[in-house]
Design a protein around this motif. Structure first.
Motif, PDB file in Angstrom:
ATOM      1  N   UNK A 295       0.835  -1.195   0.000  1.00 23.35           N
ATOM      2  CA  UNK A 295       0.000   0.000   0.000  1.00 23.35           C
ATOM      3  C   UNK A 295       0.874   1.250   0.000  1.00 23.35           C
ATOM      4  N   UNK A 296       0.577   2.174  -0.907  1.00 24.90           N
ATOM      5  CA  UNK A 296       1.315   3.429  -0.974  1.00 24.90           C
ATOM      6  C   UNK A 296       0.741   4.383   0.064  1.00 24.90           C
TER       7      UNK A 296
ATOM      8  N   UNK B 272       2.542   9.565  -4.172  1.00 23.81           N
ATOM      9  CA  UNK B 272       1.163   9.535  -4.641  1.00 23.81           C
ATOM     10  C   UNK B 272       1.028  10.035  -6.079  1.00 23.81           C
ATOM     11  N   UNK B 273       2.169  10.237  -6.735  1.00 19.12           N
ATOM     12  CA  UNK B 273       2.164  10.601  -8.141  1.00 19.12           C
ATOM     13  C   UNK B 273       2.063  12.085  -8.437  1.00 19.12           C
TER      14      UNK B 273
ATOM     15  N   UNK C 268       9.385   9.760  -4.872  1.00 14.94           N
ATOM     16  CA  UNK C 268       9.342   8.414  -5.433  1.00 14.94           C
ATOM     17  C   UNK C 268      10.151   8.339  -6.722  1.00 14.94           C
ATOM     18  N   UNK C 269      10.234   9.468  -7.440  1.00 10.64           N
ATOM     19  CA  UNK C 269      10.920   9.493  -8.732  1.00 10.64           C
ATOM     20  C   UNK C 269      11.353  10.922  -9.023  1.00 10.64           C
ATOM     21  N   UNK C 270      12.478  11.053  -9.726  1.00  9.69           N
ATOM     22  CA  UNK C 270      12.935  12.381 -10.137  1.00  9.69           C
ATOM     23  C   UNK C 270      13.633  12.281 -11.482  1.00  9.69           C
TER      24      UNK C 270
ATOM     25  N   UNK D 163       1.166  25.012  -5.605  1.00  2.00           N
ATOM     26  CA  UNK D 163       1.077  25.060  -7.064  1.00  2.00           C
ATOM     27  C   UNK D 163       2.046  24.092  -7.754  1.00  2.00           C
ATOM     28  N   UNK D 164       2.825  23.360  -6.948  1.00  2.00           N
ATOM     29  CA  UNK D 164       3.704  22.349  -7.515  1.00  2.00           C
ATOM     30  C   UNK D 164       5.136  22.791  -7.756  1.00  2.00           C
TER      31      UNK D 164
END
Length: 428
Positions: free
Chosen positions: A2-3, A41-42, A30-32, A384-385
């Motif tokens: 489970x994430x 969570x993407x 999780x990724x770059x 806003x990311x």
């Protein structure tokens, strides 16, 4: 499996990790890739921190990854002091040629920026036979006892850790915005020599060409030449801490290239390894050779994987002309910030060479630092990311450290977010 969400992971972190390890965000990567990070969570974020100027060549640059994989297939560790390897020698040769200074140089490798600074001080003391070191208020050199002592910022780095090391003095760093001129700094050095520390006792003066944690404050024109002259007159080693300024960030491979003089000893880390831990000390050959065999080094110093990455980083900087790209990116960022400043009187200064840029905020119409405004901007940007980080003695500065390889479209997107976040903070 489970994430878990970021709050759930934060709860686990709080239970497992000492709170002294601070965190700027509650995002769990999780990724770059290059200038972008995705959490577990993407959710996507644009990275304007770059691991605090570590991945100047971007997250997972293909050439860096390829070099590390190639080395991984050969060996991961022998300890250079037991069984040496050629790529360590190659990297030392390259740094000896690239670090500013028209003199013969030699290099050692260490693992962290603080370790590089520790060794630079050891080398300076051994060569001069002196113990004193002069540093500057607002400077950051690390969290070990010597580097914490050299660091010119009390909280959070020194509070509660007991007595600092002996024979360290701090001078005011030139900062016209804060009322400190170059002449003020030099006069403080003269007074120090007259009142507390005879020059014959001083082994080294250490300073950053652009203060990092201190607020991205560049040394004014002529200051480094004056420090160089004072060091030469008194037999003092000049140490340039290029841990954050190095490797194309300021538009030059090393920031000291902007000043027309060379330090006796240069420390570097961060951007050298492209994400893998490695640091270095490069200096005058006769100075570096003064310590006895075994007096310098470390088990992990110059790890083969990190050395392979560093050699690839130097290739990428040259092949992609990242020094010139730093100038272009920084110019565009400062131009956009200047346009925003016309609408936001809280902005009191936009500064920094190349793509080592910062914006400082005060309470509108005053000289009072405004860390609350900065906090709002950072929070708005994250929503806003966009990941932003702060600096400055008063916490009222936002620094911009995106990878130099950031894609143009992503950079444009980030500029829009920066402007929107500052305007949103202004609205309250």
């Amino acid at each position: 499996m489970t994430v878990q969400t970021n709050p759930e992971l934060t709860s686990r972190k709080n239970a497992a990790i000492a709170k002294g390890v601070g965190m700027s965000t509650q995002i769990y990567a999780a990724k770059a890739e290059n200038a972008e990070i995705w959490d577990q969570n993407g959710k996507r974020f644009i990275d304007f921190a770059a691991g605090i100027a570590v991945v100047n060549t971007g997250h997972r640059h293909p050439k860096v990854i390829e070099a590390v994989k190639k080395q991984l297939d050969c060996f991961t560790h022998t300890c250079h002091q037991v069984v040496p390897y050629e790529n360590y020698v190659v990297l030392a040769e390259r740094l000896n040629a690239k670090v500013p200074g028209d003199f013969e140089k030699k290099t050692i490798f260490t693992t962290t920026g603080a370790e590089a600074v520790e060794n630079a001080v050891k080398i300076a003391r051994h060569y001069t036979g002196r113990s004193g070191v002069i540093a500057f208020a607002g400077g950051f050199h690390g969290r070990t006892f010597m580097t914490m002592t050299l660091t010119g910022k009390t909280a959070p780095y020194k509070v509660g850790f007991g007595p600092m090391m002996n024979d360290v003095w701090h001078l005011p760093y030139p900062n016209e915005l804060h009322g400190i001129s170059m002449e003020d700094s030099l006069e403080a050095l003269t007074r120090l020599f007259k009142s507390d520390a005879d020059p014959s006792r001083i082994a080294a003066i250490i300073l950053e060409p652009v203060q990092g944690e201190g607020g991205f404050v560049p040394a004014p024109e002529g200051f480094m030449k004056k420090i160089r002259e004072i060091c030469d007159e008194n037999g003092i080693m000049m140490i340039a801490d290029e841990v954050q300024t190095g490797f194309a960030r300021t538009g030059k491979l090393f920031a000291m290239e902007h000043h027309g003089v060379a330090a006796d000893i240069t420390t570097m880390a961060k951007g050298l390894g492209g994400g893998l831990p490695i640091s270095a000390v490069t200096g005058r050959a006769e100075v570096m050779d003064h310590a006895q065999p075994g007096g310098l080094g470390g088990t992990y110093a110059g790890n083969p994987l990190s050395v392979a990455a560093a050699n690839a980083v130097l290739d990428v900087i040259e092949e992609e002309d990242l020094c010139a790209r730093a100038e272009r990116l920084g110019g565009r960022l400062k131009q956009r910030l200047a346009a925003v400043a016309d609408k936001v009187p809280e902005i009191v200064e936009i500064r920094g060479p190349g793509f080592m840029n910062a914006v400082e905020f005060n309470v509108a119409g005053t000289k009072t630092p405004n860390p609350d405004f900065v906090k709002k901007v950072v929070e708005e940007a994250l929503e806003r990311g966009l990941i932003l980080i702060t600096c400055g003695v008063y916490g009222n500065v936002i620094r911009f450290l995106a990878p130099l390889t950031i894609q143009d479209a992503v950079f444009d997107e980030a500029l829009d977010i920066i402007e929107a976040s500052i305007l949103a903070a202004k609205k309250g």
